[in-house]
Design an enzyme around this catalytic site. Structure first.
Site, short mmCIF file in Angstrom:
data_model
loop_
_atom_site.label_atom_id
_atom_site.label_comp_id
_atom_site.label_asym_id
_atom_site.label_seq_id
_atom_site.Cartn_x
_atom_site.Cartn_y
_atom_site.Cartn_z
N LYS A 1 -5.86 46.77 -120.40
CA LYS A 1 -4.74 46.08 -119.74
C LYS A 1 -3.43 46.85 -119.95
CE LYS A 1 -6.72 41.48 -120.44
NZ LYS A 1 -7.17 41.04 -119.12
N CYS B 1 -10.29 32.50 -116.70
CA CYS B 1 -10.79 32.29 -118.07
C CYS B 1 -9.88 31.37 -118.87
CB CYS B 1 -10.99 33.61 -118.81
SG CYS B 1 -12.25 34.64 -118.08
N1 PLP Z 1 -6.47 36.83 -123.85
C1 PLP Z 1 -5.73 36.86 -122.75
C2 PLP Z 1 -4.41 36.15 -122.75
C3 PLP Z 1 -6.17 37.55 -121.63
O1 PLP Z 1 -5.43 37.58 -120.52
C4 PLP Z 1 -7.42 38.20 -121.67
C5 PLP Z 1 -7.96 38.90 -120.48
O2 PLP Z 1 -7.72 38.53 -119.36
C6 PLP Z 1 -8.17 38.15 -122.85
C7 PLP Z 1 -7.66 37.46 -123.92
C8 PLP Z 1 -9.50 38.81 -122.97
O3 PLP Z 1 -9.38 40.18 -122.84
P1 PLP Z 1 -10.69 41.07 -122.79
O4 PLP Z 1 -11.49 40.58 -121.62
O5 PLP Z 1 -10.17 42.45 -122.61
O6 PLP Z 1 -11.40 40.88 -124.08
#
Ligand code: PLP
Length: 413
Positions: A232, A371
């Site tokens: 990200k 999510c």
């Molecule tokens: N936390 C937040 C606030 C997020 O936006 C995301 C991903 O969209 C995650 C956690 C999880 O990230 P990852 O899928 O890279 O583990």
């Protein structure tokens, strides 16, 4: 009013992102507004990975030959850059993981397993991404502790009075997202951490959305843990980091067992390596870590304060224009309280249909629950469409989004 510039030289930045030159169909240039899901990568990151494989590739830590030494050096240098980027006291406080999700699971399964039990409380918020919710639900089911949640108001802000009150229940751990991936809300991390520490809790900050977009300093926040993902923040997929306060990491049991995380092994047992290696079992994502180091260099050169200032201009203009679209409902607080994320609904149009129509005019956005199903349940909606911005987005791309939304309006009446 339409801003004419931001603090960033976006045209120059875009030269580093070849993917942004492409068209999604003949004559329809790409407008990439999905960086909250994953950012694009600059050529500097691709080149760092390419150079690693062309010149230095070997496994790390165990070799004595030249390539193994160079690969180890490159991997550890990336760790050092990441430590500096978030103000960690030492590179030992940076554990390489796959992503934010793995970082949080690591904390739950190591710190959580030995520090939580029946009768304890873990305090989270209603705006958490599933990755800072499900690991704790899984562990709570196993160990019998209770989860409590700081409520979110209709603006998408945390109820700080309720937070204060919930801290009175004596949570052992407080976990919250620094920036919501749905509303963009930036939570007052330093203030929340100070309050949690005063109540005797350990603090875990989900920095998946904040570390890529604004200055984040773990010592200023005083966080005990901070989790974030490389993909990200202009880096590759498959690599992220967990910051952990050194004394906490040292007291925690290992996560996965295997090579590299041990000092000595016999048939009867093992002793663990020092931190952070204790948590890095097996061959890690070496080239990806090197790529993440290059991403950190790229962001550092721009400056995170400038990144945030650019995004503030982008989101203020985006919210102003979105408000013009009749019927559109945007979730989240005023622009100065949030990052460059705008999630919205449109009466009579399903978020997926909106995203599809926007795609037909080249605008890439995301649709769904992002999510964060509990937050959508709180707002009484199944899904939203989300536009998110980063350093390479131009002001006129907001206009492309709005034009696309008028097309949606035409289509759905
Ligand atoms: N936390 C937040 C606030 C997020 O936006 C995301 C991903 O969209 C995650 C956690 C999880 O990230 P990852 O899928 O890279 O583990």
């Amino acid at each position: 009013m339409k801003p004419t510039t931001t603090v960033l030289d976006v045209a120059r930045i875009r030269e580093s992102f070849p993917i942004l030159q492409r068209e999604v169909s003949p004559g329809v240039p790409l407008v990439y507004l999905d960086s909250a899901a994953t950012s694009q990568r600059p050529v500097q990151v691709m080149q760092a990975i390419d150079e690693f494989y062309r010149k230095h590739n070997a496994n790390i830590h165990r070799g004595v030959h030249r390539l193994a030494e160079e690969a180890t050096e490159a991997y550890e240098a990336a760790r050092g850059r990441i430590a500096d980027f978030i103000g960690a006291a030492s590179p030992r406080e940076i554990v390489f993981v796959r992503n934010t999700t793995e970082a949080i699971n690591l904390v739950a399964r190591t710190w959580g397993e030995v520090n939580l039990g029946a009768g304890d409380v873990v305090l989270l918020t209603e705006m958490e991404h599933h990755s800072n919710l499900v690991p704790w639900q899984m562990l709570a089911a196993k160990l019998g502790f209770r989860l409590e949640f700081v409520p979110v108001d209709e603006q998408g802000l945390l109820d700080m009075d309720a937070y204060k009150e919930l801290l009175g229940h004596g949570p052992k751990l407080v976990g919250f997202t620094h920036m919501s991936n749905v509303t963009g809300t930036i939570n007052p991390a330093a203030e929340m951490t100070a309050m949690a520490h005063a109540a005797g809790a350990v603090v875990l900050v989900d920095g998946a959305q904040s570390v890529p977009h604004m200055p984040v300093d773990v010592q200023q926040i005083d966080a005990d843990f901070l989790a974030f993902s490389g993909h990200k923040m202009l880096g590759p997929t498959g690599v992220g980091a967990l910051y952990g306060r050194q004394e906490l990491l040292e007291a925690m049991p290992p996560f996965l067992g295997g090579g590299d995380m041990i000092k000595r092994v016999s048939l009867e047992g093992f002793s663990t390596n020092e931190v952070p290696y204790k948590f890095e079992a097996g061959t890690p994502a070496i080239a990806e870590a090197v790529g993440l180091g290059a991403a950190v260099d790229f962001l550092s050169e721009i400056g995170m304060a400038a990144v945030h200032a650019h995004e503030q201009v982008m989101i203020a203009y985006a919210l102003e224009r979105l408000e013009e679209v009749p019927g559109l409902r945007v979730f989240g607080p005023a622009p100065e309280l949030k990052g460059a994320v705008a999630s919205f609904t449109f009466p009579g149009a399903h978020p997926h249909d909106i995203a599809q129509i926007l795609d037909s005019v080249g605008v890439a956005v995301r649709a769904g629950h992002h999510c964060a199903m509990p937050l959508h349940q709180k707002f009484n909606i199944p899904a939203t469409t989300r536009a998110s911005f980063y350093i390479y987005n131009r002001i006129d791309e907001v206009d492309r989004l709005i034009e696309g939304l008028y097309k949606v309006r035409e289509y759905f009446g």
